[in-house]
Design a protein around this motif. Sequence first.
Motif, PDB file in Angstrom:
ATOM      1  N   TYR A  17       0.816  -1.210   0.000  1.00  0.00           N
ATOM      2  CA  TYR A  17       0.000   0.000   0.000  1.00  0.00           C
ATOM      3  C   TYR A  17       0.854   1.265   0.000  1.00  0.00           C
ATOM      4  O   TYR A  17       0.627   2.185  -0.800  1.00  0.00           O
ATOM      5  N   GLN A  43      -3.959  -4.696  -6.331  1.00  0.00           N
ATOM      6  CA  GLN A  43      -4.367  -5.375  -5.107  1.00  0.00           C
ATOM      7  C   GLN A  43      -3.271  -5.146  -4.076  1.00  0.00           C
ATOM      8  O   GLN A  43      -2.101  -4.964  -4.441  1.00  0.00           O
ATOM      9  N   HIS A  79      -8.012  -3.746   3.221  1.00  0.00           N
ATOM     10  CA  HIS A  79      -7.652  -4.174   1.868  1.00  0.00           C
ATOM     11  C   HIS A  79      -6.910  -5.503   1.949  1.00  0.00           C
ATOM     12  O   HIS A  79      -6.174  -5.755   2.908  1.00  0.00           O
ATOM     13  N   GLN A  83      -9.323  -8.291  -3.561  1.00  0.00           N
ATOM     14  CA  GLN A  83     -10.104  -7.053  -3.622  1.00  0.00           C
ATOM     15  C   GLN A  83      -9.517  -6.211  -4.753  1.00  0.00           C
ATOM     16  O   GLN A  83      -8.325  -5.904  -4.743  1.00  0.00           O
ATOM     17  N   GLN A  84     -10.343  -5.857  -5.739  1.00  0.00           N
ATOM     18  CA  GLN A  84      -9.847  -5.052  -6.861  1.00  0.00           C
ATOM     19  C   GLN A  84      -9.946  -3.579  -6.510  1.00  0.00           C
ATOM     20  O   GLN A  84     -11.027  -3.027  -6.348  1.00  0.00           O
ATOM     21  N   ILE A  85      -8.775  -2.968  -6.391  1.00  0.00           N
ATOM     22  CA  ILE A  85      -8.702  -1.536  -6.113  1.00  0.00           C
ATOM     23  C   ILE A  85      -8.443  -0.809  -7.419  1.00  0.00           C
ATOM     24  O   ILE A  85      -7.659  -1.262  -8.261  1.00  0.00           O
ATOM     25  N   TYR A  87      -7.346   3.024  -8.487  1.00  0.00           N
ATOM     26  CA  TYR A  87      -6.980   4.398  -8.157  1.00  0.00           C
ATOM     27  C   TYR A  87      -7.320   5.279  -9.354  1.00  0.00           C
ATOM     28  O   TYR A  87      -6.925   4.996 -10.490  1.00  0.00           O
ATOM     29  N   CYS A 138     -18.533  -2.395  -2.155  1.00  0.00           N
ATOM     30  CA  CYS A 138     -17.507  -1.508  -2.720  1.00  0.00           C
ATOM     31  C   CYS A 138     -17.410  -0.237  -1.889  1.00  0.00           C
ATOM     32  O   CYS A 138     -18.426   0.412  -1.615  1.00  0.00           O
ATOM     33  N   HIS A 151      -6.538   8.409  -4.882  1.00  0.00           N
ATOM     34  CA  HIS A 151      -7.221   7.273  -4.265  1.00  0.00           C
ATOM     35  C   HIS A 151      -8.360   6.817  -5.178  1.00  0.00           C
ATOM     36  O   HIS A 151      -8.285   7.036  -6.378  1.00  0.00           O
ATOM     37  N   ALA A 154     -12.561   0.422  -3.876  1.00  0.00           N
ATOM     38  CA  ALA A 154     -12.132  -0.944  -3.566  1.00  0.00           C
ATOM     39  C   ALA A 154     -13.335  -1.858  -3.676  1.00  0.00           C
ATOM     40  O   ALA A 154     -14.279  -1.762  -2.873  1.00  0.00           O
TER      41      ALA A 154
END
Length: 221
Positions: A17, A43, A79, A83-85, A87, A138, A151, A154
């Motif tokens: 992260y 991720q 997270h 989990q598909q993040i 940005y 989400c 940002h 998620a």
Amino acid sequence: MLNNIGLVIRQLDLQPYERVALAMHSFTDKRHAASDDEIWLVQHPQVFTNGQAGNNAPALQTSSIPMIKTDRGGKLTFHGPGQQIIYILLDLRRRRLGVRDLVTLLESMIIATLANFSISAHARANAPGVYVGADKICSIGLRIYKGCSLHGLALNVAMDLSPFLLISPCGYAGLRMTQVKDLSPGTGIDDVIPVLLAKCRQQLETTASEIQDWDPLQYGV
């Protein structure tokens, strides 16, 4: 249509992260009026992140999962792999988008993506994010800096949800989290990404390059 605005999509895979957060801020500090917007798919290894409005959860004192304070909006969340993040690094002034506009756009993008897997989802007026029934699937947390967004969102796809039980997700006591694989068995990250990107391009009304690799050295991290 905003076809004159480029959109670069980068695949980061699994990244720490803090490394990605530093790169995201470096990108935003260095961008200029002609810079393409970027979407980063990533991720993270298991981590709790605490937004500007967040408080610590006592249960985290006994957890081996690290907690990192961030500059995004919102409160405490979790997270982890599966989990598909995404940005969302956009020049909002150029796109004539306000913060509420962007949140609505992201919620609509996720709702449309989930519909593709026969999952009926919805947004809530005073609680950003996307929900299936009473459960959250989400989370959205943003920061606006120099007229640009940092940002993003998620989406829980196929992950270990148990660490959410140690906190009040996004500040809501008793809020249950759900995920795509529990509502559409057999669906994984690789199934979700192409649909998610198609809905993203549609919502942003912009051209986009093919997915490009991410080089952390490009951002000095």
